[in-house]
Design a protein around this motif. Structure first.
Motif, PDB file in Angstrom:
ATOM      1  N   UNK A  65     116.778 -17.546  -8.300  1.00  0.00           N
ATOM      2  CA  UNK A  65     117.270 -18.852  -8.751  1.00  0.00           C
ATOM      3  C   UNK A  65     118.533 -19.262  -8.006  1.00  0.00           C
ATOM      4  N   UNK A  66     119.432 -18.305  -7.768  1.00  0.00           N
ATOM      5  CA  UNK A  66     120.662 -18.621  -7.038  1.00  0.00           C
ATOM      6  C   UNK A  66     120.340 -19.077  -5.617  1.00  0.00           C
ATOM      7  N   UNK A  67     119.390 -18.409  -4.987  1.00  0.00           N
ATOM      8  CA  UNK A  67     118.970 -18.832  -3.637  1.00  0.00           C
ATOM      9  C   UNK A  67     118.427 -20.258  -3.661  1.00  0.00           C
ATOM     10  N   UNK A  68     117.726 -20.603  -4.727  1.00  0.00           N
ATOM     11  CA  UNK A  68     117.156 -21.953  -4.832  1.00  0.00           C
ATOM     12  C   UNK A  68     118.250 -23.022  -4.938  1.00  0.00           C
ATOM     13  N   UNK A  69     119.415 -22.654  -5.482  1.00  0.00           N
ATOM     14  CA  UNK A  69     120.518 -23.609  -5.582  1.00  0.00           C
ATOM     15  C   UNK A  69     120.989 -24.075  -4.207  1.00  0.00           C
ATOM     16  N   UNK A 110     117.369 -23.704 -15.243  1.00  0.00           N
ATOM     17  CA  UNK A 110     117.027 -22.353 -15.705  1.00  0.00           C
ATOM     18  C   UNK A 110     118.294 -21.503 -15.857  1.00  0.00           C
ATOM     19  N   UNK A 111     119.180 -21.580 -14.877  1.00  0.00           N
ATOM     20  CA  UNK A 111     120.413 -20.801 -14.936  1.00  0.00           C
ATOM     21  C   UNK A 111     121.339 -21.294 -16.044  1.00  0.00           C
ATOM     22  N   UNK A 112     121.314 -22.595 -16.288  1.00  0.00           N
ATOM     23  CA  UNK A 112     122.096 -23.155 -17.400  1.00  0.00           C
ATOM     24  C   UNK A 112     121.694 -22.507 -18.713  1.00  0.00           C
ATOM     25  N   UNK A 113     120.394 -22.377 -18.930  1.00  0.00           N
ATOM     26  CA  UNK A 113     119.918 -21.825 -20.195  1.00  0.00           C
ATOM     27  C   UNK A 113     120.111 -20.317 -20.276  1.00  0.00           C
ATOM     28  N   UNK A 114     120.079 -19.638 -19.146  1.00  0.00           N
ATOM     29  CA  UNK A 114     120.422 -18.213 -19.169  1.00  0.00           C
ATOM     30  C   UNK A 114     121.895 -18.053 -19.533  1.00  0.00           C
ATOM     31  N   UNK A 115     122.741 -18.896 -18.952  1.00  0.00           N
ATOM     32  CA  UNK A 115     124.184 -18.827 -19.216  1.00  0.00           C
ATOM     33  C   UNK A 115     124.543 -19.297 -20.623  1.00  0.00           C
TER      34      UNK A 115
END
Length: 520
Positions: free
Chosen positions: A120-124, A139-144
């Protein structure tokens, strides 16, 4: 730290002060730790620390559900990690995002363990594919938005620098999602907050506050600013506070209730960080706009404003006077009569800090006609409000002069003070018996009327029982009161008794009985 240990610590601190002349004004201004904790427990009325993004917002969802939704998490991760086809990769990341945003118990840990975070970070970083950036950021927002451990995992995966870069994206949905993600990370606590500040989040965030920004976007920006202002262990850097205050001064004039509520909560957090931060807020020029919000028709705005101005008056007498000079007390008759108990409690808490101030400030409370309402809450409110009222009264008996304390007596403070001597909270008992002792002391030679009032309402019996208290300072003070003010009652009664002679009992018709109230 448990509530019990906090109360024990506060109690020990208070007991020391009773061994001399009572609490000095500087000590009284430092509000009780356990009260602050109690006031902060009302999470529903404060802004939330973290927020999940549920799929009501703009997304790249297609009308047909992705077939990857029916596959296992590991297959989603594999497809996302290995596929070189943009559409397949987008589909996989979108599927992961759906899992994280549509389930009441999103499989955050499962996805983290599957190794999805680096993907996901690579996709950013995929500037050629804003849709992929948006889905990955969501997706990362909801994980965080999960536990602290889950939030830290996002940080350790290196997401923050990419989110900061995305704040400059030309795609509003991507930039807004980056703001949201950073808000969740900053909301995790001082460590993450200060890391994001160090990485440079403040300036680009504040740049979003302009007339062209969509309302939903500005709401998110304001919420992130609130998280930047949170926590006081440690507080935000002073330079960050200086940067933020002009933005809050602009936002407090906004017509949107959500933005206004968040703005005022941000101010409440800043004013909860000590006198230096209180002064910074005062110097920003925001107090004249803040005080009138005490009479807002929106209860959420009132609640936040009451907290913010209440924190300001925990400062120095000079800082307190700034609030009073903007006519804060004129809002309190309504606040003390509010339908919500929690607003009553915080209103009395506010006034307890004023009565801990100078005699001029005590007189302002009296002149505003608030003493009868304080005593009413001392007598008949819920216990937490009674507790605050006990502090307000006790503080006045220390800060006030003889005439000011006499107002308390004339308004009937003695019976409700005595009534609270039997509660199970030893701190309240000590505050009340201290107030009674101070009233008797200030009465001087005219203490007899006070003593009679104490006896008539059953207070003497309660004070006698307190001589058996397990708290050393309580039983010592109870003994001193009995010894100094009630030991002569039996002798006086004997002197007033009818004298027997050959004509029967004779009464002294010249005995002076005072009927005009209490005289100090």
């Amino acid at each position: 730290m448990s509530n019990l240990s906090i109360e024990d610590t506060a109690m020990a601190s208070r007991l020391k002060s009773f061994k001399n002349k009572g609490r000095d004004q500087e000590e009284m201004r430092r509000r009780r730790t356990e009260t602050t904790v109690e006031l902060r427990k009302n999470k529903r009325e404060e802004t939330v620390l973290k927020r999940r993004n549920v799929p009501n917002l703009e997304s790249t969802d297609s009308e047909e559900e992705s077939p990857l939704m029916n596959k296992s998490i590991s297959e989603i991760v594999v497809n996302a990690a290995k596929s070189l086809e943009p559409n397949i990769q987008l589909d996989a990341v979108q599927a992961a995002r759906k899992l994280l945003s549509s389930d009441r118990n999103p499989p955050i840990d499962g996805l983290i363990e599957s190794g999805i975070l680096p993907v996901l970070v690579d996709c950013l970083a995929r500037e050629d594919n804003p849709s992929l950036q948006f889905e990955a950021a969501w997706a990362l927002t909801n994980i965080a938005s999960g536990t602290s451990k889950q939030t830290i995992a996002v940080v350790e995966a290196g997401a923050v620098p990419y989110f900061l870069k995305l704040l400059g994206s030309q795609q509003h949905n991507v930039a807004e999602q980056a703001v949201w993600a950073l808000g969740n990370i900053i909301g995790d606590g001082p460590r993450c907050r200060d890391y994001c500040i160090k990485e440079g989040v403040v300036r680009p965030l504040l740049n979003f506050i302009n007339p062209t920004i969509p309302l939903s976007f500005l709401r998110n920006v304001t919420w992130v600013i609130v998280n930047l202002c949170r926590n006081k262990d440690p507080s935000p850097p002073l330079e960050t506070i200086r940067e933020i205050l002009p933005a809050l001064l602009a936002l407090i004039h906004h017509s949107d209730t959500n933005i206004l509520v968040d703005t005022v909560w941000a101010l409440s957090y800043l004013t909860d960080g000590g006198n230096t931060q209180i002064q910074m807020v005062i110097d920003s020029g925001i107090v004249p706009t803040l005080v009138p919000l005490l009479s807002s028709k929106e209860v959420k705005v009132q609640t936040a404003a009451l907290r913010a101005v209440g924190n300001i008056v925990t400062g120095t007498d000079e800082q307190t006077q700034v609030v009073l000079d903007h006519h804060a007390l004129q809002h309190f008759p309504a606040l003390l009569d509010h339908a919500k108990d929690k607003i009553n409690k915080e209103a009395v808490w506010f006034l307890s800090n004023i009565t801990a101030g100078s005699q001029k400030q005590v007189q302002e409370v009296i002149d505003a006609g608030l003493i009868p309402q304080i005593i009413r809450h001392l007598d008949k409110s819920d216990f937490q409000t009674q507790k605050e009222a006990a502090w307000a009264v006790s503080n006045l008996t220390i800060s006030g002069n003889k005439d000011q304390v006499s107002v308390l007596v004339e308004e009937g403070v003695v019976p409700p003070l005595c009534k609270l001597l039997t509660v199970k909270d030893p701190q309240v008992v000590q505050v009340c018996i201290d107030g009674i002792n101070n009233i008797l002391k200030l009465a001087g030679e005219n203490y007899h009327d006070i003593a009679v009032s104490i006896e008539m309402c059953g207070g003497l019996d309660k004070i006698e029982l307190l001589q058996n208290s397990d708290i050393e300072e309580i039983y010592k003070l109870a003994y001193e009161i009995i010894d100094q003010y009630f030991s002569e009652i039996d002798e006086e009664d004997a002197a007033l008794a009818p004298q027997a002679n050959q004509d029967g009992f004779q009464f002294d018709t010249n005995t002076n009985i005072q009927t005009d109230g209490f005289q100090f």
